[in-house]
Design an enzyme around this catalytic site. Structure first.
Site, PDB file in Angstrom:
ATOM      1  N   PRO A  88       0.456  -1.141   0.420  1.00 55.94           N
ATOM      2  CG  PRO A  88       0.436  -1.305   2.103  1.00 55.94           C
ATOM      3  CD  PRO A  88       0.340  -2.142   1.548  1.00 55.94           C
ATOM      4  CD  GLU A 115       0.812  -6.339  10.501  1.00 51.39           C
ATOM      5  OE1 GLU A 115       1.236  -4.788  10.703  1.00 51.39           O
ATOM      6  OE2 GLU A 115      -0.180  -6.746  11.088  1.00 51.39           O
ATOM      7  NE  ARG A 153      -8.377  -5.880 -20.034  1.00 53.81           N
ATOM      8  CZ  ARG A 153      -8.530  -4.119 -21.131  1.00 53.81           C
ATOM      9  NH1 ARG A 153      -7.801  -3.725 -21.428  1.00 53.81           N
ATOM     10  NH2 ARG A 153      -9.448  -4.893 -21.910  1.00 53.81           N
ATOM     11  CG  ASP A 168     -10.456  -0.467 -22.930  1.00 51.53           C
ATOM     12  OD1 ASP A 168     -11.658  -0.866 -23.181  1.00 51.53           O
ATOM     13  OD2 ASP A 168      -9.405  -1.891 -23.004  1.00 51.53           O
TER      14      ASP A 168
END
Ligand code: SAH
Length: 226
Positions: A88, A115, A153, A168
């Site tokens: 993150p 963690e 993709r 897209d």
């Protein structure tokens, strides 16, 4: 293209790698992707792969030795491996970065769990950390699959029509949001498909779609250039 997903939970990624566009790309030989379990390199009778954090606190930390051995085993089989790690705290993954990664021959993605991963893995191997958003997952498996899907993709031949990846959202020169789309029936709940899409006039259809992309991008994501 080859993608190794380094994970303690191989079963969590296998199903996705078998399904839909990623599964088809693998069956067509465009993509080789598989989980790699660092437990294979864990020593000792109990094959320890995680341990309590030094300094105390909750949760467990993935131990450095089995991850290091796993990275080195993968590197020894391939000279062009680009190493990534889910986190993150990493650089946000976006379409431009996915397109860049789709040019590579070999990616390996470390999935943290609990963690996180012993910091020395970062210091030694300098994996490129990527995040899929400002929220916290229990493990990196979903993030690794998000990256695998976004990259796959973009491989030539992975989609039915290669041009669909160009219009897209976030793609092509304009990097705008995509236009809305419709399919049969022509009328649903009293709502008709816009006439222009039924007109057969390709120039008009393209002009309508371009306008829709501009309107949507301005309304929903004014932060995108376009
Ligand atoms: N204590 C860490 C979070 C650990 S979450 C912190 O606060 O920074 C456990 C693992 O899940 C992470 O090591 C990472 O591999 C994965 N993960 C969690 N959220 C993620 C996100 N937004 N993007 C990518 N990976 C994520």
């Amino acid at each position: 293209m080859r993608i190794d997903i380094i994970t303690l939970f191989p079963e969590a990624v296998r199903g996705y790698l078998d399904a839909s566009i990623v599964g088809r790309a693998r069956r067509r030989g465009l993509l080789e992707a598989a989980p790699v379990d660092p437990r294979q390199w864990a020593g000792g009778r109990h094959r320890v792969v995680d341990d309590r954090p030094y300094g105390g606190g909750p949760g467990m930390v993935l131990a450095a030795p089995p991850i290091a051995s796993c990275i080195e085993a993968l590197q020894s089989r391939s000279s062009r491996m680009r190493l990534l790690m889910t986190s993150p705290q990493g650089r946000p993954l976006d379409q431009a970065w996915a397109s860049e990664l789709a040019q590579e021959q070999h990616l390996a993605v470390i999935c943290g769990h609990y963690e996180g991963v012993d910091e020395r893995i970062n210091e030694i191997y300098r994996p490129e950390e990527f995040s899929i958003g400002d929220f916290v997952l229990s493990g990196g498996e979903l993030a690794a699959l998000v990256l695998t899907d976004a990259v796959t993709r973009l491989l030539p031949g992975a989609l039915g029509h290669d041009e669909s990846a160009v219009s897209d959202s976030f793609s092509g020169d304009e990097a705008q949001l995509d236009h809305p789309c419709y399919t049969r029936p022509v009328e649903f709940n009293g709502m008709r498909v816009p006439d222009v899409l039924l007109s057969g006039d390709h120039a008009k259809i393209e002009a309508w779609r371009r306008e829709q992309r501009e309107l949507r991008t301005a309304a929903r994501r004014p932060d995108l250039k376009g």
